[in-house]
Motif scaffolding. Sequence first.
Motif, PDB file in Angstrom:
ATOM      1  N   ARG A  21     -12.057  53.774 -11.521  1.00  0.00           N
ATOM      2  CA  ARG A  21     -12.573  55.047 -11.007  1.00  0.00           C
ATOM      3  C   ARG A  21     -13.480  55.734 -12.013  1.00  0.00           C
ATOM      4  NH1 ARG A  21      -9.907  59.266  -7.216  1.00  0.00           N
ATOM      5  NH2 ARG A  21     -11.336  61.016  -7.445  1.00  0.00           N
ATOM      6  N   ALA A  22     -13.081  55.746 -13.282  1.00  0.00           N
ATOM      7  CA  ALA A  22     -13.888  56.424 -14.299  1.00  0.00           C
ATOM      8  C   ALA A  22     -15.256  55.777 -14.434  1.00  0.00           C
ATOM      9  CB  ALA A  22     -13.152  56.419 -15.637  1.00  0.00           C
ATOM     10  N   ALA A  23     -15.290  54.434 -14.456  1.00  0.00           N
ATOM     11  CA  ALA A  23     -16.568  53.732 -14.566  1.00  0.00           C
ATOM     12  C   ALA A  23     -17.425  53.987 -13.341  1.00  0.00           C
ATOM     13  CB  ALA A  23     -16.324  52.233 -14.743  1.00  0.00           C
ATOM     14  N   THR A  80     -20.327  60.266  -2.145  1.00  0.00           N
ATOM     15  CA  THR A  80     -20.224  60.373  -3.596  1.00  0.00           C
ATOM     16  C   THR A  80     -19.050  59.536  -4.082  1.00  0.00           C
ATOM     17  OG1 THR A  80     -18.738  62.285  -3.543  1.00  0.00           O
ATOM     18  CG2 THR A  80     -21.129  62.723  -3.474  1.00  0.00           C
ATOM     19  N   PRO A  81     -19.093  59.050  -5.328  1.00  0.00           N
ATOM     20  CA  PRO A  81     -17.966  58.262  -5.842  1.00  0.00           C
ATOM     21  C   PRO A  81     -16.637  58.996  -5.755  1.00  0.00           C
ATOM     22  CG  PRO A  81     -19.860  58.010  -7.282  1.00  0.00           C
ATOM     23  CD  PRO A  81     -20.226  59.074  -6.275  1.00  0.00           C
ATOM     24  N   GLU A  82     -16.635  60.299  -6.059  1.00  0.00           N
ATOM     25  CA  GLU A  82     -15.380  61.064  -5.994  1.00  0.00           C
ATOM     26  C   GLU A  82     -14.819  61.084  -4.575  1.00  0.00           C
ATOM     27  OE1 GLU A  82     -13.670  65.577  -6.889  1.00  0.00           O
ATOM     28  OE2 GLU A  82     -15.815  65.189  -6.928  1.00  0.00           O
ATOM     29  N   GLU A  83     -15.683  61.370  -3.613  1.00  0.00           N
ATOM     30  CA  GLU A  83     -15.255  61.452  -2.212  1.00  0.00           C
ATOM     31  C   GLU A  83     -14.714  60.120  -1.711  1.00  0.00           C
ATOM     32  OE1 GLU A  83     -17.605  61.673   2.075  1.00  0.00           O
ATOM     33  OE2 GLU A  83     -18.482  62.644   0.317  1.00  0.00           O
ATOM     34  N   VAL A  84     -15.425  59.038  -2.022  1.00  0.00           N
ATOM     35  CA  VAL A  84     -15.027  57.721  -1.515  1.00  0.00           C
ATOM     36  C   VAL A  84     -13.771  57.223  -2.223  1.00  0.00           C
ATOM     37  CG1 VAL A  84     -15.734  55.313  -1.290  1.00  0.00           C
ATOM     38  CG2 VAL A  84     -17.367  57.147  -0.804  1.00  0.00           C
ATOM     39  N   ARG A 103     -15.329  68.258 -13.058  1.00  0.00           N
ATOM     40  CA  ARG A 103     -16.224  68.444 -11.917  1.00  0.00           C
ATOM     41  C   ARG A 103     -16.688  67.129 -11.304  1.00  0.00           C
ATOM     42  NH1 ARG A 103     -21.510  67.618 -13.166  1.00  0.00           N
ATOM     43  NH2 ARG A 103     -22.036  67.393 -15.377  1.00  0.00           N
ATOM     44  N   LEU A 104     -16.582  66.020 -12.075  1.00  0.00           N
ATOM     45  CA  LEU A 104     -16.951  64.712 -11.563  1.00  0.00           C
ATOM     46  C   LEU A 104     -15.779  63.994 -10.907  1.00  0.00           C
ATOM     47  CD1 LEU A 104     -19.196  63.410 -14.494  1.00  0.00           C
ATOM     48  CD2 LEU A 104     -19.918  64.464 -12.339  1.00  0.00           C
ATOM     49  N   GLY A 105     -14.602  64.633 -10.925  1.00  0.00           N
ATOM     50  CA  GLY A 105     -13.422  64.026 -10.323  1.00  0.00           C
ATOM     51  C   GLY A 105     -12.671  63.094 -11.249  1.00  0.00           C
ATOM     52  N   SER A 110     -15.965  73.520 -14.709  1.00  0.00           N
ATOM     53  CA  SER A 110     -15.207  73.715 -13.476  1.00  0.00           C
ATOM     54  C   SER A 110     -14.229  72.557 -13.303  1.00  0.00           C
ATOM     55  CB  SER A 110     -16.143  73.795 -12.266  1.00  0.00           C
ATOM     56  OG  SER A 110     -16.909  72.606 -12.133  1.00  0.00           O
ATOM     57  N   TYR A 111     -13.045  72.876 -12.798  1.00  0.00           N
ATOM     58  CA  TYR A 111     -11.966  71.901 -12.674  1.00  0.00           C
ATOM     59  C   TYR A 111     -11.289  72.048 -11.311  1.00  0.00           C
ATOM     60  CZ  TYR A 111     -12.520  71.495 -17.745  1.00  0.00           C
ATOM     61  OH  TYR A 111     -13.041  71.305 -19.002  1.00  0.00           O
ATOM     62  N   SER A 112     -10.554  71.004 -10.941  1.00  0.00           N
ATOM     63  CA  SER A 112      -9.769  71.044  -9.712  1.00  0.00           C
ATOM     64  C   SER A 112      -8.374  70.507  -9.992  1.00  0.00           C
ATOM     65  CB  SER A 112     -10.436  70.220  -8.608  1.00  0.00           C
ATOM     66  OG  SER A 112     -10.412  68.845  -8.932  1.00  0.00           O
ATOM     67  N   VAL A 113      -7.443  70.847  -9.099  1.00  0.00           N
ATOM     68  CA  VAL A 113      -6.073  70.350  -9.199  1.00  0.00           C
ATOM     69  C   VAL A 113      -5.762  69.546  -7.940  1.00  0.00           C
ATOM     70  CG1 VAL A 113      -3.634  70.952  -9.366  1.00  0.00           C
ATOM     71  CG2 VAL A 113      -5.343  72.303 -10.607  1.00  0.00           C
ATOM     72  N   THR A 114      -5.259  68.338  -8.130  1.00  0.00           N
ATOM     73  CA  THR A 114      -4.770  67.495  -7.038  1.00  0.00           C
ATOM     74  C   THR A 114      -3.251  67.514  -7.053  1.00  0.00           C
ATOM     75  OG1 THR A 114      -6.689  66.022  -7.037  1.00  0.00           O
ATOM     76  CG2 THR A 114      -4.647  65.127  -6.166  1.00  0.00           C
ATOM     77  N   THR A 115      -2.622  67.638  -5.894  1.00  0.00           N
ATOM     78  CA  THR A 115      -1.164  67.620  -5.825  1.00  0.00           C
ATOM     79  C   THR A 115      -0.696  66.414  -5.020  1.00  0.00           C
ATOM     80  OG1 THR A 115      -1.187  69.034  -3.847  1.00  0.00           O
ATOM     81  CG2 THR A 115      -0.964  70.121  -5.999  1.00  0.00           C
ATOM     82  N   ALA A 116       0.497  65.930  -5.347  1.00  0.00           N
ATOM     83  CA  ALA A 116       1.079  64.794  -4.641  1.00  0.00           C
ATOM     84  C   ALA A 116       2.570  65.034  -4.458  1.00  0.00           C
ATOM     85  CB  ALA A 116       0.851  63.501  -5.409  1.00  0.00           C
ATOM     86  N   LEU A 117       3.053  64.867  -3.235  1.00  0.00           N
ATOM     87  CA  LEU A 117       4.471  64.948  -2.920  1.00  0.00           C
ATOM     88  C   LEU A 117       4.933  63.562  -2.491  1.00  0.00           C
ATOM     89  CD1 LEU A 117       4.425  68.287  -0.906  1.00  0.00           C
ATOM     90  CD2 LEU A 117       5.401  67.953  -3.177  1.00  0.00           C
ATOM     91  N   THR A 118       5.826  62.984  -3.257  1.00  0.00           N
ATOM     92  CA  THR A 118       6.271  61.615  -3.022  1.00  0.00           C
ATOM     93  C   THR A 118       7.771  61.518  -3.265  1.00  0.00           C
ATOM     94  OG1 THR A 118       6.007  60.860  -5.307  1.00  0.00           O
ATOM     95  CG2 THR A 118       4.045  60.832  -3.930  1.00  0.00           C
TER      96      THR A 118
END
Length: 405
Positions: free
Chosen positions: A204-206, A227-231, A314-316, A354-362
């Motif tokens: 993902r990073a590459a 965009t790479p982040e979206e896909v 900001r790039l995911g 700018s930053y974002s937070v992703t959450t996961a419930l598992t």
Amino acid sequence: MGSIVVRQLGKAYKQYPTPWSRLAEWVLPGGPRHQQKWILQDINFQLDPGEAVGIIGINGAGKSTLLKLITGTAQPTTGAVHISGRVAALLELGMGFHPDFSGRQNVFMAGQLLGLTVAEISQLMPDIEAFAEIGDYIDQPVRVYSSGMMVRLAFAVATARRPDVLIVDEALSVGDAYFQHKSFERIRQYRQRGTTLLIVSHDRAAMQSICDRAILLDRGRLAREGTPEEVMDYYNALIAEREGSTVEQVRTPEGRVQTTSGTGEATVSGITLENADGAPQEVLNVGTAVTLRVKVQIHKPVKRLVLGYMIKDRLGQPIYGTNTHHMQQPLENLKAGEQVEYCFSFPLNLGAGSYSVTTALTSSETHLADNYEWRDLALLFVVMNMNRREFVGSSWLEPDVEIVR
């Protein structure tokens, strides 16, 4: 400058019920005795000169077949591919190398297949040897090479001279971390000079650092392009969907695409980033003490609940992530109607941006077993440097300095 145009591309192979059916089709009347197995169908996309596009998908999605059709090593059943410019391709590991010839001899053969003359290869040989870094093995038979040595030499030959179009399969994943870094740095340099890039990778990073766009293949069809982040977010959600989750993508007011997936037993009902006084904040200073407050609603009985969060730039690309499984604080036997509130406190030692937070419930350490909910862009916030000394980067790691003379 190179470009690639793929139009209505498809590839099918003949499937015979028995070996005798193949023979009967050749020599007996009565029409076809096979069925067509479609590997790819109706693939359409275009790479403009200087553009970089990544291809992702689970094993068997058709990625390698697509690259073979584009490079001409396999012929399409339907559609066509148009490529302009000089092409260099690194597909299957060591493809085209003769195991009984030395590395040097294989370099001359592979270089001529790429359109180089013997004189040009001789001139480039010192650079190829230096980049591959396989030492005296360059004059040993290729059959004694490790897989890592083979990919080093193959990549060095394919990129000895900057191509107009560079096509790379997942072969680079075989190399060690040092050579991967070295290879991607060469790819970045060629991109800056105008090379068009088509690459298959699960890194993902590459993908996000190199590519302008990404294409997701699923069951032989083009499932998503963006965009790479979206896909990549959609790809992660699609893996979870195999376990019965639903996947949804919506565009936020900020123009970014938010991906949500899950089976719905538990969902995030609220999320805030608060300062020391407990007030929700959207803009914070570097190094501020903050609390990430996440409220979770239980809709159906859950035997085990794990909450994870990840902070992305900001790039995911991931900056930091953890979950209550790793913290040894999972919850068990929750009932429908319950609400749980989590509070994670930490210093916001991030660089300005700018930053974002992703959450996961598992139910465990990943969302692949029981994906109750995965939510990208669950929270957006901005970090500003209001009173710290000037620095660069995504982390604030200000040192104490001692100078001895």
